[in-house]
Scaffold this active site. Structure first.
Site, mmCIF file in Angstrom:
data_model
loop_
_atom_site.group_PDB
_atom_site.id
_atom_site.type_symbol
_atom_site.label_atom_id
_atom_site.label_comp_id
_atom_site.label_asym_id
_atom_site.label_seq_id
_atom_site.Cartn_x
_atom_site.Cartn_y
_atom_site.Cartn_z
ATOM 1 N N GLY A 196 4.734 6.075 5.212
ATOM 2 C CA GLY A 196 3.348 6.135 4.798
ATOM 3 C C GLY A 196 2.321 6.149 5.921
ATOM 4 C CG ASP A 232 1.414 -5.313 -2.099
ATOM 5 O OD1 ASP A 232 1.188 -6.428 -2.559
ATOM 6 O OD2 ASP A 232 1.628 -4.336 -2.834
ATOM 7 C CG PHE A 255 0.597 1.593 -7.358
ATOM 8 C CD1 PHE A 255 1.338 0.749 -6.557
ATOM 9 C CD2 PHE A 255 0.925 2.935 -7.406
ATOM 10 C CE1 PHE A 255 2.403 1.234 -5.801
ATOM 11 C CE2 PHE A 255 1.992 3.432 -6.660
ATOM 12 C CZ PHE A 255 2.725 2.573 -5.857
ATOM 13 N NE ARG A 282 5.739 9.413 1.406
ATOM 14 C CZ ARG A 282 5.905 8.085 1.452
ATOM 15 N NH1 ARG A 282 4.923 7.314 1.803
ATOM 16 N NH2 ARG A 282 7.077 7.563 1.142
HETATM 17 C C1 PRP Z 1 4.798 0.133 2.032
HETATM 18 C C2 PRP Z 1 3.881 0.054 3.224
HETATM 19 C C3 PRP Z 1 4.393 -1.156 3.953
HETATM 20 C C4 PRP Z 1 4.869 -2.055 2.829
HETATM 21 C C5 PRP Z 1 3.828 -3.119 2.578
HETATM 22 O O1 PRP Z 1 5.980 0.749 2.436
HETATM 23 O O2 PRP Z 1 3.951 1.207 4.020
HETATM 24 O O3 PRP Z 1 5.457 -0.857 4.824
HETATM 25 O O4 PRP Z 1 5.021 -1.230 1.674
HETATM 26 O O5 PRP Z 1 4.200 -3.981 1.533
HETATM 27 P P1 PRP Z 1 4.417 -5.537 1.724
HETATM 28 O O6 PRP Z 1 3.227 -6.098 2.427
HETATM 29 O O7 PRP Z 1 4.533 -6.028 0.283
HETATM 30 O O8 PRP Z 1 5.692 -5.751 2.463
HETATM 31 P P2 PRP Z 1 7.051 1.427 1.472
HETATM 32 O O9 PRP Z 1 8.276 0.588 1.419
HETATM 33 O O10 PRP Z 1 6.389 1.791 0.182
HETATM 34 O O11 PRP Z 1 7.484 2.737 2.285
HETATM 35 P P3 PRP Z 1 6.688 4.053 2.690
HETATM 36 O O12 PRP Z 1 5.784 3.685 3.850
HETATM 37 O O13 PRP Z 1 7.744 5.006 3.091
HETATM 38 O O14 PRP Z 1 5.890 4.507 1.485
#
Ligand code: PRP
Length: 182
Positions: free
Chosen positions: A46, A107, A156, A169
């Site tokens: 991301g 998050d 979300f 994305r």
């Molecule tokens: C999302 C974001 C962070 C994580 C944050 O990644 O990029 O890495 O979630 O969440 P947290 O604070 O609850 O740990 P995701 O696993 O969705 O992967 P992506 O970046 O490939 O979308």
């Protein structure tokens, strides 16, 4: 069981607002890092969109290097599992280097908390965090964020690197999503 369908909804942060905020962040980071080599570490997938815009807003004479890590914490779901797995590590040593972790969103905080602990043990000269979106209402572990783009409500969101099950994305703006039929 049939999976719930979602559709993109209103724009929460427009491309213009995002660009403006990124310029501010890049300026602050560059001022703090002047005269030092900065290793910017993006967390795939991301953060790629945010990172590429962020580093291109930094001054040309700032010594900036870019690397990536890949971790997985969300498995095709909207809630964090709290489980972090390293899928790809940084390609070089970070010992005695100035490291900035770049994330699209924080998050629960599990991902950044885990990464900070992991990278701190490698003895960098400094270790800072930069996130585009902070969903602080959902925090489960305390994490210090040095540079934050926007605080956001517990919604979300997709676009500008953020996905739902791999989709959306590529959208230039950040949107909320809503369930089809709601
Ligand atoms: C999302 C974001 C962070 C994580 C944050 O990644 O990029 O890495 O979630 O969440 P947290 O604070 O609850 O740990 P995701 O696993 O969705 O992967 P992506 O970046 O490939 O979308």
């Amino acid at each position: 069981m049939v999976e719930q369908e979602y559709r993109i909804d209103k724009v929460l942060f427009s491309r213009g607002e995002i660009a403006e905020r990124i310029s501010d962040l890049a300026g602050r980071i560059a001022a703090d890092m002047r005269g030092r080599e900065l290793l910017v570490v993006g967390i795939l997938n991301g953060a790629v969109f945010f990172l590429t815009d962020l580093v291109r807003r930094m001054p040309e004479d700032l010594d900036v290097r870019v690397d990536f890590m890949s971790v997985s914490s969300y498995e095709n779901a909207t809630k964090s599992s709290g489980v972090v797995r390293i899928l790809r590590d940084i390609g070089s040593s970070i010992e005695d280097r100035h490291v900035l972790i770049v994330e699209d969103i924080i998050d629960t905080g599990y991902t950044l908390s885990y990464l900070l602990e992991l990278l701190h043990a490698r003895k960098p000269a400094s270790l800072k965090t930069c996130v585009l979106l902070d969903k602080s209402a959902r925090r489960e572990v305390a994490v210090h964020v040095d540079y934050c783009g926007f605080s956001m409500p517990d919604a979300f969101v997709v676009g500008y690197g953020l996905d739902y099950a791999g989709r959306w994305r590529h959208l230039p703006d950040i949107h909320s999503v809503s369930a089809v039929g709601s």
